[in-house]
Design a protein around this motif. Structure first.
Motif, PDB file in Angstrom:
ATOM      1  N   LYS A   1     -12.076  67.909  42.587  1.00 59.56           N
ATOM      2  CA  LYS A   1     -13.068  67.991  41.499  1.00 59.56           C
ATOM      3  C   LYS A   1     -12.691  68.698  40.126  1.00 59.56           C
ATOM      4  O   LYS A   1     -11.888  69.565  40.413  1.00 59.56           O
ATOM      5  CB  LYS A   1     -14.310  69.207  41.891  1.00 59.56           C
ATOM      6  CG  LYS A   1     -15.314  69.236  40.890  1.00 59.56           C
ATOM      7  CD  LYS A   1     -16.451  70.250  41.334  1.00 59.56           C
ATOM      8  CE  LYS A   1     -17.594  70.884  40.366  1.00 59.56           C
ATOM      9  NZ  LYS A   1     -18.630  71.535  40.910  1.00 59.56           N
TER      10      LYS A   1
ATOM     11  N   SER B   1     -25.471  75.705  36.256  1.00 61.67           N
ATOM     12  CA  SER B   1     -24.805  74.857  35.455  1.00 61.67           C
ATOM     13  C   SER B   1     -24.634  73.443  36.096  1.00 61.67           C
ATOM     14  O   SER B   1     -24.057  73.733  37.126  1.00 61.67           O
ATOM     15  CB  SER B   1     -23.586  75.497  34.857  1.00 61.67           C
ATOM     16  OG  SER B   1     -24.096  76.534  34.052  1.00 61.67           O
TER      17      SER B   1
ATOM     18  N   PHE C   1     -13.632  70.441  36.662  1.00 60.97           N
ATOM     19  CA  PHE C   1     -14.584  71.068  35.839  1.00 60.97           C
ATOM     20  C   PHE C   1     -14.344  70.720  34.107  1.00 60.97           C
ATOM     21  O   PHE C   1     -13.457  71.223  33.605  1.00 60.97           O
ATOM     22  CB  PHE C   1     -14.631  72.433  36.164  1.00 60.97           C
ATOM     23  CG  PHE C   1     -15.104  72.975  37.422  1.00 60.97           C
ATOM     24  CD1 PHE C   1     -16.357  73.283  37.568  1.00 60.97           C
ATOM     25  CD2 PHE C   1     -14.000  73.127  38.529  1.00 60.97           C
ATOM     26  CE1 PHE C   1     -16.913  73.633  38.805  1.00 60.97           C
ATOM     27  CE2 PHE C   1     -14.409  73.545  39.680  1.00 60.97           C
ATOM     28  CZ  PHE C   1     -15.852  73.854  39.754  1.00 60.97           C
TER      29      PHE C   1
ATOM     30  N   HIS D   1     -17.572  68.083  37.310  1.00 63.23           N
ATOM     31  CA  HIS D   1     -18.694  68.888  36.616  1.00 63.23           C
ATOM     32  C   HIS D   1     -18.738  68.322  35.462  1.00 63.23           C
ATOM     33  O   HIS D   1     -18.020  68.717  34.395  1.00 63.23           O
ATOM     34  CB  HIS D   1     -18.428  70.252  36.977  1.00 63.23           C
ATOM     35  CG  HIS D   1     -19.322  71.340  36.153  1.00 63.23           C
ATOM     36  ND1 HIS D   1     -20.010  72.333  36.724  1.00 63.23           N
ATOM     37  CD2 HIS D   1     -19.832  71.048  34.853  1.00 63.23           C
ATOM     38  CE1 HIS D   1     -20.655  72.924  36.055  1.00 63.23           C
ATOM     39  NE2 HIS D   1     -20.737  72.374  34.995  1.00 63.23           N
TER      40      HIS D   1
ATOM     41  N   TYR E   1     -16.989  75.721  31.836  1.00 65.52           N
ATOM     42  CA  TYR E   1     -16.411  76.950  32.334  1.00 65.52           C
ATOM     43  C   TYR E   1     -15.225  77.352  31.620  1.00 65.52           C
ATOM     44  O   TYR E   1     -14.142  77.535  32.214  1.00 65.52           O
ATOM     45  CB  TYR E   1     -16.326  77.132  33.675  1.00 65.52           C
ATOM     46  CG  TYR E   1     -17.586  76.878  34.641  1.00 65.52           C
ATOM     47  CD1 TYR E   1     -18.770  77.798  34.319  1.00 65.52           C
ATOM     48  CD2 TYR E   1     -17.516  76.151  35.608  1.00 65.52           C
ATOM     49  CE1 TYR E   1     -19.900  77.513  35.122  1.00 65.52           C
ATOM     50  CE2 TYR E   1     -18.892  75.709  36.409  1.00 65.52           C
ATOM     51  CZ  TYR E   1     -19.773  76.632  36.017  1.00 65.52           C
ATOM     52  OH  TYR E   1     -21.001  76.167  36.777  1.00 65.52           O
TER      53      TYR E   1
ATOM     54  N   VAL F   1     -21.122  65.245  40.052  1.00 66.30           N
ATOM     55  CA  VAL F   1     -21.680  66.088  41.145  1.00 66.30           C
ATOM     56  C   VAL F   1     -23.064  66.872  39.999  1.00 66.30           C
ATOM     57  O   VAL F   1     -22.952  66.662  38.806  1.00 66.30           O
ATOM     58  CB  VAL F   1     -20.756  67.382  41.421  1.00 66.30           C
ATOM     59  CG1 VAL F   1     -19.545  66.824  42.209  1.00 66.30           C
ATOM     60  CG2 VAL F   1     -20.362  68.071  40.249  1.00 66.30           C
ATOM     61  N   HIS F   2     -23.711  67.413  40.791  1.00 65.86           N
ATOM     62  CA  HIS F   2     -24.938  68.071  40.026  1.00 65.86           C
ATOM     63  C   HIS F   2     -25.352  67.348  38.824  1.00 65.86           C
ATOM     64  O   HIS F   2     -25.440  67.750  37.783  1.00 65.86           O
ATOM     65  CB  HIS F   2     -25.049  69.443  40.052  1.00 65.86           C
ATOM     66  CG  HIS F   2     -23.681  70.000  39.507  1.00 65.86           C
ATOM     67  ND1 HIS F   2     -23.096  69.496  38.194  1.00 65.86           N
ATOM     68  CD2 HIS F   2     -22.875  71.056  39.603  1.00 65.86           C
ATOM     69  CE1 HIS F   2     -22.146  70.189  38.082  1.00 65.86           C
ATOM     70  NE2 HIS F   2     -21.844  71.030  38.814  1.00 65.86           N
TER      71      HIS F   2
HETATM   72 ZN    ZN Z   1     -20.251  72.419  38.999  1.00 66.45          ZN
END
Ligand code: ZN
Ligand code: URP
Ligand code: ZN
Length: 517
Positions: free
Chosen positions: A216, A355, A218, A249, A221, A304-305
């Motif tokens: 993953k 988030s 990101f 993400h 962040y 994701v999400h």
């Molecule tokens: Zn995430």
């Protein structure tokens, strides 16, 4: 050193008071209470879970039902591609046979599933147990989070290993240790948070020696987990050459930081500032960018999400154009809207901070529609729990509220009620989006995600005519709030079988740390 025998025999039974996370203990006498106090003082903090009987009751009483032979009789067995009335016979944790009218001897435990659905246990592709994040650590560990999962019909999850100072192997070792207390099966994805030749070499070791097949990145962040496009490209290329799956993400972290600064300058410091500072357009931008870079590298991508229409439409467009992009909505995005974040009570509003943010009403319905038409493929939770005290780290500044919500226990019920009970998808689709698709994507099918001879006996029995109600008073997570507080719905997981053991039945959870693999 081996743990003392008694500290490994736990049972979650009873009910919790909402604020202090302490279960009341049933069926214990004074001697037991004293002995219990002794035990609690002699175990590690990470194994402390409220509500247990560790008190000289042997495994047969405290642990999961240990009969190695089980027959599930007369239910409707559902796989992602078909359903049929059949019996399921299990021996030593493995499904031996699926067919009508299986005859067995007296040594077999029989569960009657007449009028109920017998389905593969849920697989949650996205969790964060015992994760160090935003100056604290998620409150559910690999035991309490999994106990919660099992009581809600999820029998496997895939968690994200966070490297230690950028080191993948140190991160892997740390998570392997955390996961020793597991009471159900689990897998790992791994985050990539920096780049050098060691990271590239370690990615290869993770794939070839440790069984990790997904990484993953990101894009948000800033200042902690976020990586830039150069690193994303390098990481995607490494994934491609290793045959691993790149996950993102997707939020524009630079723009989020800008949005946050603007809110603080305007004097908006409460949880509503979280939503206002990172609008859907920033999720859409990052999703589109990651998709285009994956296309440039020519490698598949897993987003994701997915929380917004903006991101979902980027995925739909790419898929229509023939690109292999997988979109994972999470339960919070499917069933909630952002109204809770505007609650004047900080504790209530802060519990919804995650988030990308939970969006305005309308995004949820669009994500449900995308799931039912196959534009999005599987449902996760992003279970990442902090209690009210931890959330209060951001009482004066929303940027410091630890990001994350619960869901590992609620996913199977909420997806059933929202998607199946409402008529949006079929029961076979339900199995597909809660279990089978995840198993296929992450190379664990048909060992998981199917009720077939030879598959692991990770099974749920769901009664479509029964109902569920969600509250922090009775949930099994260690957190003291629940973002689905008060929700009721149709369809109840009445039995969960994990690795051939009945771990959830008649509202009672019987789990043992160390039984997960
Ligand atoms: Zn995430
Ligand atoms: O708010 C969230 N989603 N917390 C967990 C970390 C992540 O971004 O997945
Ligand atoms: Zn997450």
């Amino acid at each position: 050193m081996a743990e003392p025998r008694f500290s490994r025999s736990w049972r979650i039974i009873g009910y919790r008071s909402s604020m202090d996370s302490s279960f009341r203990i049933q069926h214990v006498d004074l001697f037991c209470v004293l002995f219990l106090l002794f035990i609690r003082s002699s175990i590690s903090v990470s194994n402390e879970i409220p509500g247990f009987c560790a008190v000289g009751y042997g495994e047969s009483e405290c642990g999961p039902s240990s009969s190695s032979k089980l027959l599930i009789k007369g239910g409707t067995v559902v796989n992602a591609d078909r359903q049929e009335v059949a019996d399921v016979y299990i021996e030593d944790g493995i499904i031996v046979s699926v067919q009508p009218n299986i005859k067995v001897g007296d040594d077999v435990t029989v569960l009657d599933a007449t009028g109920k659905y017998v389905m593969p246990g849920g697989i949650d592709p996205h969790t964060h147990l015992e994760m160090e994040f935003m100056g604290t650590e998620t409150i559910d560990d690999f035991f309490s989070g999994q106990a919660a999962a099992l009581s809600g019909g999820t029998t496997m999850h895939i968690d994200f290993v966070i490297p230690v100072n950028g080191s993948l192997s140190a991160g892997f070792e740390a998570y392997a240790k955390k996961a020793k207390k597991s009471c159900m099966d689990y897998g790992f994805h791994m985050a990539i948070t920096k780049w050098d030749e060691y990271v590239e070499r370690e990615m290869e070791i993770m794939v070839k020696e440790k069984g990790i097949n997904s990484f993953k990145f990101f894009l948000a962040y800033k200042g902690s987990l976020m990586i830039n496009d150069e690193l994303l490209l390098k990481g995607m290329k490494a994934c491609k050459s290793l045959g691993a799956l790149a996950m993102v993400h997707a939020e524009n972290g630079d723009a989020v930081a800008e949005g946050q600064k603007k809110m603080i300058e305007l004097g908006i410091t409460g949880p509503e500032g979280h939503v206002l500072s990172r609008p859907p357009v920033l999720e859409g931008e990052a999703t589109g960018r990651a998709i285009r870079l994956a296309s440039f590298v020519n490698t598949p991508l897993y987003v994701v999400h997915v929380m917004s229409i903006d991101a979902m439409e980027e995925i739909a467009k790419a898929r229509k154009a023939g690109q292999r992009v997988i979109g994972e909505p999470v339960v919070s995005g499917l069933v909630l809207d952002d109204s809770g974040l505007w609650d004047p009570d900080f504790t209530i509003a802060a519990k919804y901070v995650m988030s990308p943010p939970i969006r305005k009403q309308g995004h949820n319905k669009a994500l449900q529609a995308a799931l039912s038409t196959g534009l999005l493929q599987l449902v996760g939770t992003d279970h990442c729990t902090f209690n009210s005290t931890q959330k209060a780290l951001g009482i004066d500044d929303f940027r410091k509220i630890p990001n994350g919500v619960n869901g590992i226990e609620e996913r199977m019920h909420l997806v059933w009620d929202t998607m199946v009970e409402s008529g949006k998808i079929s029961v076979t689709d339900y199995v597909q989006i809660t279990s089978t698709e995840c198993a296929r994507i992450f190379n664990i099918y048909p060992r998981k995600g199917a009720i077939l001879a030879g598959s692991d006996a990770d099974i749920i029995i769901l009664n479509p005519n029964s109902s569920f109600q969600i509250t922090a008073e009775t949930h099994h997570s260690r957190t003291d709030t629940n973002v689905y507080e008060g929700r009721r719905g149709k369809g109840k997981v009445e039995v969960t079988i994990a690795g051939g053991r009945v771990v959830w039945k008649d509202g009672e959870l019987k789990v043992l740390p160390g039984t997960g693999r």
